[in-house]
Design a protein around this motif. Structure first.
Motif, PDB file in Angstrom:
ATOM      1  N   PHE A  80       1.619   6.423 -12.877  1.00 12.90           N
ATOM      2  CA  PHE A  80       0.875   5.733 -11.825  1.00 12.90           C
ATOM      3  C   PHE A  80      -0.545   5.410 -12.271  1.00 12.90           C
ATOM      4  N   LEU A  81      -1.210   6.365 -12.916  1.00 15.73           N
ATOM      5  CA  LEU A  81      -2.570   6.113 -13.394  1.00 15.73           C
ATOM      6  C   LEU A  81      -2.595   5.012 -14.447  1.00 15.73           C
ATOM      7  N   TYR A 132       2.709   5.277  -4.089  1.00 13.91           N
ATOM      8  CA  TYR A 132       2.687   6.514  -4.879  1.00 13.91           C
ATOM      9  C   TYR A 132       2.478   7.727  -3.978  1.00 13.91           C
ATOM     10  N   LEU A 133       1.501   7.658  -3.081  1.00 17.14           N
ATOM     11  CA  LEU A 133       1.231   8.792  -2.197  1.00 17.14           C
ATOM     12  C   LEU A 133       2.424   9.083  -1.292  1.00 17.14           C
ATOM     13  N   THR A 156      -0.989   2.300  -4.594  1.00 20.36           N
ATOM     14  CA  THR A 156      -1.455   3.652  -4.309  1.00 20.36           C
ATOM     15  C   THR A 156      -0.739   4.245  -3.105  1.00 20.36           C
ATOM     16  N   ALA A 157      -0.561   3.433  -2.053  1.00 22.70           N
ATOM     17  CA  ALA A 157       0.140   3.912  -0.862  1.00 22.70           C
ATOM     18  C   ALA A 157       1.587   4.270  -1.182  1.00 22.70           C
ATOM     19  N   ILE A 167      -2.288   1.488 -12.848  1.00 20.04           N
ATOM     20  CA  ILE A 167      -3.568   1.015 -12.307  1.00 20.04           C
ATOM     21  C   ILE A 167      -4.511   0.612 -13.433  1.00 20.04           C
ATOM     22  N   LEU A 193      -3.439  -3.209  -5.536  1.00 20.91           N
ATOM     23  CA  LEU A 193      -3.617  -1.849  -6.051  1.00 20.91           C
ATOM     24  C   LEU A 193      -3.539  -0.814  -4.929  1.00 20.91           C
ATOM     25  N   LEU A 194      -4.057  -1.149  -3.743  1.00 20.22           N
ATOM     26  CA  LEU A 194      -3.950  -0.238  -2.611  1.00 20.22           C
ATOM     27  C   LEU A 194      -2.499  -0.062  -2.178  1.00 20.22           C
TER      28      LEU A 194
END
Length: 329
Positions: free
Chosen positions: A254-255, A317-318, A314-315, A258, A310-311
């Motif tokens: 994931f990192l 992934y979380l 991130t969502a 991004i 990107l958000l």
């Protein structure tokens, strides 16, 4: 009940002041619990304030700018012309934006796959090397990781230069004389190949060191039990190593997604998004449209859409991490 407890605590505190005796343990433990609840928030407060000032405010300004028609004329005359969502309509309604989005996704996917595969292999290799060889390899990885992006890009420009590049010189000496004057930045594929080599080279140390550190926490008893069951090298990896490293692999992937998706310096410094703007990803596209073509409102809209993508990642992934934790419970 709470009022009575508060009165009791107040009476005990008054007795302590009169007699000088230490407070009872339940009063001390209750005070520690109250302080313990607020301590994490107090520790996070400086970081949250710094994030709000350094990232939050520029993000708000960028969002406001994306709803404006801001060109050199407006800058010179200090005019503020609001055009609503016209910038977003023009960006989303054009074919160039979606071509760049598709190109960015393919570019990110190819880089992340290479980074994770090679980084994982090197990380597992580090766990099996002797102390001296591991030290030298770690030193090389850290040096590659510590090199500034622009400095590394400059080195790659020199390596792949058309006239005096080291790569062309080596290929010519090896008998491939047609490559003596080859232009590596003349086509879309070759330019992306050079940029991919650069990004993968810079990213492998992060993955390798993370995976090596994670592999050192695997209990040796698990490998001993697997060997007693007759498991070979591959079976031990699939039954012991991989399940244990799966959370680390997921977080690192994931990192890297991004980091590669928002990469700008390598692409722009190497060939400015050329040839013919065929190697522009979303960050480069936003810069060229905003600063290069001086359509600042348009560039702000493109960059804001990039942030939204990107958000969304991130969502996702979380959400996946929370779901995995719930399944484990």
């Amino acid at each position: 009940m709470s009022v009575q407890t508060e009165r009791t605590d107040a009476a005990r505190a008054s007795d302590v002041q009169k007699t000088g005796a230490p407070p009872p343990r339940d009063v001390v433990s209750r005070g520690r619990r109250a302080g313990g609840k607020s301590a994490p928030y107090l520790l996070l407060l400086p970081a949250l304030l710094a994030t709000a000032v350094l990232l939050g405010w520029p993000l708000v300004k960028n969002g406001i700018l994306s709803f404006q028609n801001l060109n050199p004329r407006q800058l010179i005359l200090h005019l503020t012309e609001w055009n609503g969502i016209d910038n977003y309509k023009e960006v989303l309604g054009g074919s160039d934006f979606w071509k760049v989005v598709g190109r960015s996704i393919v570019f990110t996917g190819a880089n992340v796959v290479l980074i994770m595969v090679l980084g994982t292999l090197i990380g597992l290799l580090l766990a099996r090397l002797g102390r001296r060889m591991r030290l030298w390899l770690l030193l090389g990885l850290v040096l590659a990781w510590a090199m500034p992006v622009i400095a590394a890009t400059t080195v790659y420009q020199w390596l792949f230069a058309q006239r005096f590049g080291v790569i062309n010189w080596v290929l010519d000496k090896l008998g491939w004389h047609s490559m003596a004057d080859h232009n590596w930045l003349a086509t879309q594929f070759s330019t992306f190949s050079v940029v991919t080599l650069l990004i993968v080279w810079q990213s492998i140390p992060f993955v390798a060191i993370n995976l090596y550190a994670a592999s050192t926490t695997i209990p040796k008893e698990l490998y001993e039990a697997a060997s007693l069951d007759g498991a070979g090298g591959w079976k031990s990896f699939t039954s012991v190593t991989f399940p244990f490293l799966r959370p680390f692999l997921w977080a690192t992937t994931f990192l890297e997604v991004i980091w590669v998706f928002k990469s700008f310096a390598q692409l722009f410094a190497l060939n400015q998004g050329g040839p013919n703007r065929l190697t522009e990803t979303l960050p480069v596209y936003a810069f060229v449209e905003g600063v290069g073509n001086q359509h600042f409102g348009m560039g702000a809209a493109i960059s804001f859409l990039t942030i939204l993508i990107l958000l969304a990642l991130t969502a996702y992934y979380l959400r996946t991490v929370i779901k995995q934790e719930e399944d484990e419970l």
